[in-house]
Design a protein around this motif. Structure first.
Motif, mmCIF file in Angstrom:
data_model
loop_
_atom_site.group_PDB
_atom_site.id
_atom_site.type_symbol
_atom_site.label_atom_id
_atom_site.label_comp_id
_atom_site.label_asym_id
_atom_site.label_seq_id
_atom_site.Cartn_x
_atom_site.Cartn_y
_atom_site.Cartn_z
ATOM 1 N N TYR A 29 0.757 -1.294 -0.006
ATOM 2 C CA TYR A 29 -0.160 -0.018 0.102
ATOM 3 C C TYR A 29 0.838 1.341 0.065
ATOM 4 O O TYR A 29 0.373 2.224 0.026
ATOM 5 N N ARG A 30 1.901 1.230 -0.157
ATOM 6 C CA ARG A 30 3.039 2.171 -0.155
ATOM 7 C C ARG A 30 2.548 3.084 -1.415
ATOM 8 O O ARG A 30 2.284 2.894 -2.457
ATOM 9 N N GLY A 31 2.638 4.601 -0.686
ATOM 10 C CA GLY A 31 2.099 5.526 -1.832
ATOM 11 C C GLY A 31 0.706 5.961 -1.882
ATOM 12 O O GLY A 31 0.147 6.679 -2.435
ATOM 13 N N ARG A 32 -0.153 5.069 -0.776
ATOM 14 C CA ARG A 32 -1.582 5.387 -0.697
ATOM 15 C C ARG A 32 -1.949 5.406 0.791
ATOM 16 O O ARG A 32 -1.091 4.788 1.382
ATOM 17 N N ARG A 33 -2.954 6.023 1.177
ATOM 18 C CA ARG A 33 -3.276 6.089 2.320
ATOM 19 C C ARG A 33 -4.183 4.851 2.854
ATOM 20 O O ARG A 33 -4.935 4.377 1.893
ATOM 21 N N VAL A 34 -3.988 4.495 3.842
ATOM 22 C CA VAL A 34 -4.889 2.918 4.315
ATOM 23 C C VAL A 34 -5.190 3.204 5.602
ATOM 24 O O VAL A 34 -4.423 3.524 6.648
ATOM 25 N N ILE A 35 -6.531 2.633 5.999
ATOM 26 C CA ILE A 35 -7.127 2.455 6.994
ATOM 27 C C ILE A 35 -6.845 1.122 7.552
ATOM 28 O O ILE A 35 -7.185 0.101 6.778
ATOM 29 N N VAL A 36 -6.017 0.834 8.739
ATOM 30 C CA VAL A 36 -5.991 -0.682 9.292
ATOM 31 C C VAL A 36 -6.570 -0.699 10.234
ATOM 32 O O VAL A 36 -6.387 0.118 11.384
ATOM 33 N N TYR A 37 -7.448 -1.465 10.469
ATOM 34 C CA TYR A 37 -8.280 -1.616 11.681
ATOM 35 C C TYR A 37 -8.052 -3.016 12.240
ATOM 36 O O TYR A 37 -8.108 -3.946 11.699
ATOM 37 N N PHE A 38 -8.142 -3.259 13.578
ATOM 38 C CA PHE A 38 -8.100 -4.450 14.459
ATOM 39 C C PHE A 38 -9.086 -4.750 15.005
ATOM 40 O O PHE A 38 -9.672 -3.744 15.677
ATOM 41 N N TYR A 39 -9.775 -5.861 14.925
ATOM 42 C CA TYR A 39 -11.089 -6.266 15.834
ATOM 43 C C TYR A 39 -10.793 -7.655 16.573
ATOM 44 O O TYR A 39 -9.964 -8.615 15.918
ATOM 45 N N PRO A 40 -11.610 -7.992 17.572
ATOM 46 C CA PRO A 40 -11.313 -9.016 18.086
ATOM 47 C C PRO A 40 -11.751 -10.727 17.525
ATOM 48 O O PRO A 40 -10.868 -11.534 17.482
ATOM 49 N N ALA A 41 -12.854 -10.559 16.818
ATOM 50 C CA ALA A 41 -13.067 -11.930 16.233
ATOM 51 C C ALA A 41 -14.020 -11.610 15.160
ATOM 52 O O ALA A 41 -15.317 -11.065 15.188
ATOM 53 N N ALA A 42 -13.952 -12.406 14.025
ATOM 54 C CA ALA A 42 -14.939 -12.495 12.676
ATOM 55 C C ALA A 42 -16.268 -13.139 13.335
ATOM 56 O O ALA A 42 -16.249 -14.032 14.145
ATOM 57 N N SER A 43 -17.293 -12.574 12.812
ATOM 58 C CA SER A 43 -18.640 -13.230 13.029
ATOM 59 C C SER A 43 -19.484 -12.994 14.394
ATOM 60 O O SER A 43 -20.468 -13.598 14.740
ATOM 61 N N THR A 44 -18.539 -12.128 15.111
ATOM 62 C CA THR A 44 -19.232 -11.709 16.346
ATOM 63 C C THR A 44 -20.116 -10.576 16.231
ATOM 64 O O THR A 44 -19.985 -9.666 15.206
ATOM 65 N N PRO A 45 -21.260 -10.085 17.004
ATOM 66 C CA PRO A 45 -21.943 -8.892 16.761
ATOM 67 C C PRO A 45 -21.294 -7.729 16.662
ATOM 68 O O PRO A 45 -21.728 -6.826 15.391
ATOM 69 N N GLY A 46 -20.481 -7.488 17.277
ATOM 70 C CA GLY A 46 -19.761 -5.942 17.154
ATOM 71 C C GLY A 46 -18.828 -5.787 15.917
ATOM 72 O O GLY A 46 -18.620 -5.009 15.281
#
Length: 155
Positions: A29-46
């Motif tokens: 992604y060098r040369g672009r802006r990127v949002i990296v987000y960390f989340y606890p677990a796939a398929s949970t409500p939040g």
């Protein structure tokens, strides 16, 4: 408490497997802006709410020059199921040994239902085209987070 990144810090590099077991690196992604987000677990409500929120806002984020990457400790097969069930169109990366989570300060002690536990700290980073942290947000809420991020970024 793990180290927390600040704006201006160099974003820790990573290469992780995506839902299809292809390697994806921050360097891609060098040369672009990127949002990296960390989340606890796939398929949970939040986490589902948050991922769908990014999905629903992806066109506007992309138009503003931002890519999105989601990272969790889940294995690629679980990420693929989550992606397919929710129609997610951005990369979901697997960090089962939590190396990247820890490098970003997104794993450690957190409060859950009044108890202190070790786990993924829901966090979001905006990384500039040169690989520097533009924004570091820790303990974000799953609901309404993307709207707040868009407001913070004037999108």
């Amino acid at each position: 408490m793990s180290t927390r990144l600040q704006p201006g810090d160099t974003a820790p590099p990573f290469t992780l497997l995506d839902a299809d077991e292809n390697e994806v690196s921050l360097a891609d992604y060098r040369g672009r802006r990127v949002i990296v987000y960390f989340y606890p677990a796939a398929s949970t409500p939040g986490c589902t709410k948050q991922a769908c929120d990014f999905r629903d806002n992806l066109a506007e984020l992309n138009e503003a020059g931002l890519d999105v990457i989601g990272i969790s400790p889940d294995k690629p097969a679980k990420l693929a199921k989550f992606r397919d069930e929710q129609g997610l169109t951005f990369p979901l990366l697997s960090d089962p040994d939590r190396t990247t989570l820890e490098a970003y300060g997104a794993y450690g002690e957190k409060k859950m239902y009044g108890k202190t536990v070790q786990g993924v700290i829901r966090s979001t980073f905006v990384i500039d085209p040169d690989g520097k942290i533009e924004q570091a947000q820790y303990n974000v809420r799953a609901t309404g987070h993307v709207a707040k991020l868009r407001k913070d970024l004037s999108i």
